[in-house]
Design a protein around this motif. Sequence first.
Motif, PDB file in Angstrom:
ATOM      1  N   ASP A  60       0.870  -1.236   0.021  1.00 13.71           N
ATOM      2  CA  ASP A  60       0.002  -0.011   0.082  1.00 13.71           C
ATOM      3  C   ASP A  60       0.900   1.186   0.051  1.00 13.71           C
ATOM      4  O   ASP A  60       0.614   2.113  -0.684  1.00 13.71           O
ATOM      5  N   ARG A  61       2.065   1.268   0.755  1.00  6.85           N
ATOM      6  CA  ARG A  61       2.646   2.413   0.801  1.00  6.85           C
ATOM      7  C   ARG A  61       3.440   2.814  -0.371  1.00  6.85           C
ATOM      8  O   ARG A  61       3.586   3.747  -0.828  1.00  6.85           O
ATOM      9  N   GLU A  62       4.092   1.431  -1.090  1.00  7.37           N
ATOM     10  CA  GLU A  62       4.625   1.679  -2.561  1.00  7.37           C
ATOM     11  C   GLU A  62       3.548   2.313  -3.238  1.00  7.37           C
ATOM     12  O   GLU A  62       4.071   3.143  -4.007  1.00  7.37           O
ATOM     13  N   GLU A  63       2.564   1.727  -3.449  1.00 11.42           N
ATOM     14  CA  GLU A  63       1.415   2.019  -4.413  1.00 11.42           C
ATOM     15  C   GLU A  63       1.146   3.836  -4.128  1.00 11.42           C
ATOM     16  O   GLU A  63       0.885   4.453  -4.989  1.00 11.42           O
ATOM     17  N   LYS A  64       0.963   4.035  -2.894  1.00 15.05           N
ATOM     18  CA  LYS A  64       0.734   5.548  -2.568  1.00 15.05           C
ATOM     19  C   LYS A  64       1.858   6.476  -3.235  1.00 15.05           C
ATOM     20  O   LYS A  64       1.571   7.412  -3.747  1.00 15.05           O
ATOM     21  N   TYR A  65       3.101   5.933  -2.978  1.00 14.30           N
ATOM     22  CA  TYR A  65       4.107   6.786  -3.283  1.00 14.30           C
ATOM     23  C   TYR A  65       3.970   6.748  -4.930  1.00 14.30           C
ATOM     24  O   TYR A  65       4.242   7.800  -5.702  1.00 14.30           O
ATOM     25  N   GLU A  75       0.179   1.444 -12.975  1.00  8.16           N
ATOM     26  CA  GLU A  75      -0.969   0.399 -13.303  1.00  8.16           C
ATOM     27  C   GLU A  75      -0.412  -1.019 -13.433  1.00  8.16           C
ATOM     28  O   GLU A  75      -0.781  -2.016 -12.813  1.00  8.16           O
ATOM     29  N   GLU A  76       0.857  -1.128 -14.263  1.00  4.80           N
ATOM     30  CA  GLU A  76       1.383  -2.340 -14.580  1.00  4.80           C
ATOM     31  C   GLU A  76       1.940  -2.878 -12.953  1.00  4.80           C
ATOM     32  O   GLU A  76       1.763  -4.271 -12.641  1.00  4.80           O
ATOM     33  N   HIS A  77       2.318  -2.098 -12.330  1.00  8.36           N
ATOM     34  CA  HIS A  77       3.069  -2.530 -11.174  1.00  8.36           C
ATOM     35  C   HIS A  77       1.903  -2.816 -10.061  1.00  8.36           C
ATOM     36  O   HIS A  77       1.994  -3.919  -9.397  1.00  8.36           O
ATOM     37  N   VAL A  78       0.930  -2.250  -9.986  1.00  4.35           N
ATOM     38  CA  VAL A  78      -0.153  -2.442  -9.165  1.00  4.35           C
ATOM     39  C   VAL A  78      -0.606  -4.164  -9.564  1.00  4.35           C
ATOM     40  O   VAL A  78      -0.996  -4.768  -8.531  1.00  4.35           O
TER      41      VAL A  78
END
Length: 135
Positions: A60-65, A75-78
């Motif tokens: 979640d933190r990585e996605e928030k950054y 998108e691909e990373h998520v």
Amino acid sequence: MEKLIWDEKYSVGVKDLDNQHKAIFNLINHLIENKHLTSRSESITAALSKMTQYFREHLDREEKYMKDYGYPEYEEHVIQHTQFKKKIMELNLDTMVHKDSVPDNLLLFLKEWWSNHILEVDMRYYSFFNDKGLK
Ligand SMILES: [Fe+2]
């Protein structure tokens, strides 16, 4: 089974994400060391739940950054994170229901996924975040 050893090659250039990755390696190593000791099903359940909760917080933190800084491969990373969360839920459930020790396939999956994900997927945001001043 060999443990996961964090070293500089795993550094993604963002200090708190590195620290979380180190903590994740420790959680996985703890499970490797204690796969037989946690033979009562509740303690396996507790260990897996704790670990999975930490994974979630980290992802979640990585996605928030990535979102906050407008990372172009967001998108691909998520999608990678989502697939991981699905897979780990399946493996956890199977372990919690059927197993009296932590099976090697779960430990191997965790080691491989995190090692590959950091080196191949997370590393792609290294210079992006660095250029944005997130360190
Ligand atoms: Fe990631």
